[in-house]
Design an enzyme around this catalytic site. Structure first.
Site, PDB file in Angstrom:
ATOM      1  N   ASP A  16      -0.561  -4.519  12.036  1.00  0.00           N
ATOM      2  CA  ASP A  16      -1.623  -5.114  12.859  1.00  0.00           C
ATOM      3  C   ASP A  16      -1.015  -6.046  13.902  1.00  0.00           C
ATOM      4  O   ASP A  16       0.096  -6.549  13.723  1.00  0.00           O
ATOM      5  CB  ASP A  16      -2.574  -5.937  11.981  1.00  0.00           C
ATOM      6  CG  ASP A  16      -3.315  -5.071  10.983  1.00  0.00           C
ATOM      7  OD1 ASP A  16      -3.424  -3.856  11.216  1.00  0.00           O
ATOM      8  OD2 ASP A  16      -3.775  -5.623   9.964  1.00  0.00           O
TER       9      ASP A  16
HETATM   10  N1  URA Z   1      -1.892  -4.054   5.789  1.00  0.00           N
HETATM   11  C1  URA Z   1      -2.631  -4.769   6.655  1.00  0.00           C
HETATM   12  O1  URA Z   1      -3.747  -5.158   6.349  1.00  0.00           O
HETATM   13  N2  URA Z   1      -2.108  -5.044   7.870  1.00  0.00           N
HETATM   14  C2  URA Z   1      -0.863  -4.678   8.237  1.00  0.00           C
HETATM   15  O2  URA Z   1      -0.429  -4.975   9.353  1.00  0.00           O
HETATM   16  C3  URA Z   1      -0.104  -3.950   7.322  1.00  0.00           C
HETATM   17  C4  URA Z   1      -0.623  -3.643   6.112  1.00  0.00           C
END
Ligand code: URA
Length: 244
Positions: free
Chosen positions: A108
């Site tokens: 993310d």
């Molecule tokens: N899980 C998440 O919620 N976000 C990420 O960036 C990676 C794994």
């Protein structure tokens, strides 16, 4: 170079001679010579030491930039969509950039830590295929309180209430929680959309910060400051593919 050699198209692509499609066009048009002989075989294997030329200009051998390791900083999207800028591709050094470069899975925008970029679809397939069970470790800072049976629920393979599907068994460790929040590590061998955030939410808390510090047996290299990336060494590639 591996003992079985490297295909000619890959050799050219990772030395900046063009995308896969582009270098194949060059080969197809007989613009590539190996040891003085024009070839139209994309998969001709090079064992090292051959003289490769494009239009008569020697292509220098160099470090293998097929697989890059990056310490992703917060704020960049793992996307090629211009609507998502700023993108992780904005920090790729010019010498390592390639039109086929893509991330193996996504983090993310707010998540930091280890991410792999590659021009090789086979590497992506191996690192992201859930059947390959490649473990990834996340350091989580959360607000709220995790359920008392959180470790057991994660180990059993928990159901995400927002889509009703069952996750693969995972590992919740190093839980340290006080009034109002805490820290833990979560190790997953699959990569569903916002999986860590959704699992932590289902366990009663909310992710405030997320950092990935290991893929397979490879820890985020200490020499990579946030925002830096470089080619993976052969030992690092092997560690990526080996489980901890
Ligand atoms: N899980 C998440 O919620 N976000 C990420 O960036 C990676 C794994």
């Amino acid at each position: 170079m591996s003992p079985t050699g490297e295909p000619l198209d890959r050799f050219l692509a990772r030395r900046g001679q063009g995308s896969w499609a582009g270098v194949r066009q060059l080969i197809h048009r007989s613009r590539v010579q190996v040891d003085g002989v024009a070839t139209r075989r994309y998969h001709q294997r090079l064992l090292g030491g051959e003289r490769v030329e494009v239009d008569g200009v020697v292509v220098a051998d160099g470090p293998d930039t097929t697989v890059l390791l990056c310490h992703k900083p917060a704020g960049l999207a793992c996307s090629r969509d211009p609507d998502d800028i700023p993108l992780i591709y904005s920090i790729v050094p010019a010498a390592l950039d390639h039109p086929d470069l893509h991330t193996c899975g996504r983090l993310d925008r707010s998540t930091t830590g280890l991410i792999v970029l590659t021009i090789d679809g086979a590497v992506t397939q191996r690192l992201t295929d859930p059947a390959g069970k490649r473990w990834k470790r996340y350091r989580v800072v959360f607000a709220g309180r995790l359920a008392d049976d959180a470790v057991e629920r994660v180990a059993a393979g928990m159901v995400l209430p927002d889509d009703g599907t069952c996750c693969r068994p995972a590992r919740l460790r190093e839980v340290d929680q006080q009034e109002g929040g805490g820290r833990c590590t979560l190790e997953l061998c699959e990569g569903r959309y916002h999986q860590v955030k959704r699992m932590i939410l289902a366990l009663g808390a909310r992710v405030e910060a997320l950092h990935r510090d290991r893929i397979g047996s490879l820890e985020l290299p200490a020499d990579l400051a946030p925002g830096q990336m470089r080619a993976a060494s052969a030992a690092e590639l092997a560690a990526l593919e080996r489980d901890a």
